[in-house]
Design an enzyme around this catalytic site. Structure first.
Site, short mmCIF file in Angstrom:
data_model
loop_
_atom_site.label_atom_id
_atom_site.label_comp_id
_atom_site.label_asym_id
_atom_site.label_seq_id
_atom_site.Cartn_x
_atom_site.Cartn_y
_atom_site.Cartn_z
N CYS A 116 0.82 -1.21 0.00
CA CYS A 116 0.00 0.00 0.00
C CYS A 116 0.86 1.26 0.00
O CYS A 116 1.66 1.49 0.91
CB CYS A 116 -0.93 -0.02 1.22
SG CYS A 116 -1.75 1.55 1.56
N CYS A 132 0.35 3.57 3.01
CA CYS A 132 0.99 3.03 4.21
C CYS A 132 2.49 3.33 4.21
O CYS A 132 3.07 3.68 5.24
CB CYS A 132 0.77 1.52 4.31
SG CYS A 132 -0.97 1.02 4.32
N CYS A 162 -2.18 -0.67 -7.82
CA CYS A 162 -2.85 -1.62 -6.93
C CYS A 162 -2.84 -3.03 -7.51
O CYS A 162 -3.39 -3.26 -8.60
CB CYS A 162 -4.29 -1.16 -6.70
SG CYS A 162 -5.33 -2.38 -5.90
N CYS A 188 -6.30 -4.48 -8.23
CA CYS A 188 -6.91 -3.97 -9.46
C CYS A 188 -6.39 -4.76 -10.67
O CYS A 188 -7.16 -5.09 -11.58
CB CYS A 188 -6.61 -2.49 -9.63
SG CYS A 188 -7.19 -1.44 -8.27
#
Length: 495
Positions: A56, A59, A404, A407
């Protein structure tokens, strides 16, 4: 685990971050998982849990800020982290569906979401308020003077005695609101007399650095005191005519339509220089009080990335002059392209155009694709209304990030779904890059992929898809929500 200190409760901040911890970080930041989460959480009065995934981007960006906060809070507030990709049981138990997710726990029990800032300074200030008394007890005028001489606003209740029912209600409010505001109280009524009050009251002191000729620096609350009435009083008066917006308080300011002047503001080293432009903004702002628009100033350097991404402004735009933007609570954005004049005339013209509805909204958007012949239609912010809000078509729209992995994994399934429905003229399967395009109002996109369905007749009430990312589940969802019978090709209906 950090050692317990005497009689002072240890507050634990659990941080789930994607950055590898350095040696000092491993010492300052705990790593928790399925095996020890419950065991360690119950030992701490307060714990802030941030759920993360190593891949992420948000993050990773957050990690160094948490590490800095951990060093500053060492000995009073413990920071920790948990990796949701290897500790899925704990994360699913607390309903984690996106990263990073932060929640506050008290003695191991889920208490509330963490709504504080995500910078080292913001985490430090927010969690520092979790320690010590909810309200500081002031006894003398010197105590009061020292307390209100602070970078932030101060709320001070003055009461006739320790048995005052209003004091009891004030302390309840301080307990509930301590994360947002600074509270103190006194049973010495003389502290209020020099500020024009001769009975029990609450004094709201705005930050001394923001003192100006356009408004009072102290506001007095004399009404019947309840938690609700005090909360409303603070909300309506704490920021004044033109507050200093920071990374930490921006979300609270942006609940209303907000004009912001961005410039080289520095209240730590140059208070007069910082107030030079603020006073010019306030002179104009004072003419528009009660019109539904609030005003603020901000340090341009703190918001450079936001200005570039959200308003398309270059770092050299305006030079030493303020950038002026308006962001409404509905997400509409406007920029003042005329150069800011020292007499405020250009700002006043901008405001007159805004209130008259003559300004064109700024929308961050990729170019509309010249070719869009694929089964999955590519949508950008500029074409969103035309495609997704087409009144004659049902539209399934996926908000994605190119970075991502979820995705990317979804692509073949989503593409197959689009091919199956390609012959249906009443439905569109679409996707939009949410990193390079503004997400419209009504679509809550906090993680990727996020998928919504905008059916005919209910474009203002899009339905969020929360099923699995399997073809049959997508079809089952569309059959249930679509405004018409689906026309499928190449699929045996076994639903």
């Amino acid at each position: 685990m950090a050692p317990t200190l005497g009689f002072f409760p240890v507050v634990t901040l659990v941080v789930l971050s994607g950055f590898p911890a350095a040696v000092s970080s491993r010492r300052d930041v705990l790593e928790l998982g399925d095996a020890d989460f419950d065991y360690l959480a119950t030992e701490h009065e307060t714990m802030l849990v941030k759920f993360y995934a190593p891949w992420c981007g948000h993050c990773k960006k957050l990690a160094p800020e948490f590490e800095k906060a951990a060093s500053r809070l060492k000995g009073s507030v413990q920071l920790a982290k948990v990796d949701c990709t290897t500790n899925s049981e704990t994360c699913s138990r607390f309903g984690v569906s996106g990263y990073p997710t932060l929640r506050i726990f008290r003695y191991g029990k889920d208490s509330a979401p963490y709504d504080g800032p995500r910078t080292a300074e913001g985490i430090y200030e927010t969690m520092r308020r979790q320690t010590g008394p909810d309200s500081m007890h002031l006894k003398t005028k010197d105590d009061l003077k020292a307390f209100v001489n602070n970078h932030d606003a101060s709320i001070v209740g003055v009461f006739s005695g320790s048995d005052s029912p209003r004091l009891a209600e004030f302390l309840k409010a301080a307990t509930l609101l301590r994360e947002q505001f600074r509270f103190a109280h006194s049973t010495n009524l003389q502290l209020a007399e020099e500020h024009g009050a001769n009975s029990e009251c609450v004094l709201l002191f705005r930050p001394p650095r923001l003192a100006n000729a356009f408004e009072d620096s102290i506001v007095i609350f004399r009404d019947y005191l309840t938690i609700g009435s005090l909360r409303r009083f603070i909300r309506d008066h704490i920021y004044g005519l033109c507050p200093h917006m920071t990374i930490e308080n921006r979300d609270r300011l942006r609940v209303r339509d907000l004009l912001t002047a961005y410039y080289d503001l520095d209240y730590h080293h140059n208070i007069p220089g910082s107030n030079y432009w603020r006073n010019r903004v306030m002179k104009v702002a004072s003419k528009y009080v009660g019109r539904g628009l609030t005003f603020s100033i901000a340090n341009k350097k703190d918001f450079l990335l936001e200005l570039e991404e959200d308003f398309g402004m270059g770092t050299s735009d305006g030079g030493e002059l303020p950038f002026i933007t308006i962001r409404t609570r509905l997400g509409h954005k406007y920029t003042m392209r005329e150069e800011f004049t020292r007499d405020g005339a250009s700002l006043q013209r901008f405001l007159e155009d805004y209130f008259a509805g003559r300004l064109k909204r700024y929308i961050k958007s990729e170019p509309i694709p010249e070719k869009n012949s694929g089964a999955v239609k590519v949508v950008v912010a500029e074409s969103f209304d035309q495609v997704v809000n087409d009144p004659d078509k049902d539209v399934l729209i996926q908000f994605f990030s190119p970075l991502c992995p979820h995705c990317k994994k979804l692509e073949p399934v989503y593409g197959e779904l689009a091919e199956m429905l390609r012959s249906d003229p009443k439905i569109v399967i679409a996707k939009m890059n949410a990193l390079t395009n503004d997400v419209p109002l009504g679509y809550d996109v906090q993680g990727f992929p996020t998928i919504y369905f905008a059916p005919v007749g209910r474009k203002d009430e899009p339905v969020r898809y929360q099923g699995t990312r399997e073809l049959k589940d997508f079809l089952r969802f569309l059959k249930r929500e679509a405004s018409h019978s689906l026309v499928l090709s190449g699929f045996k209906d076994e639903l």
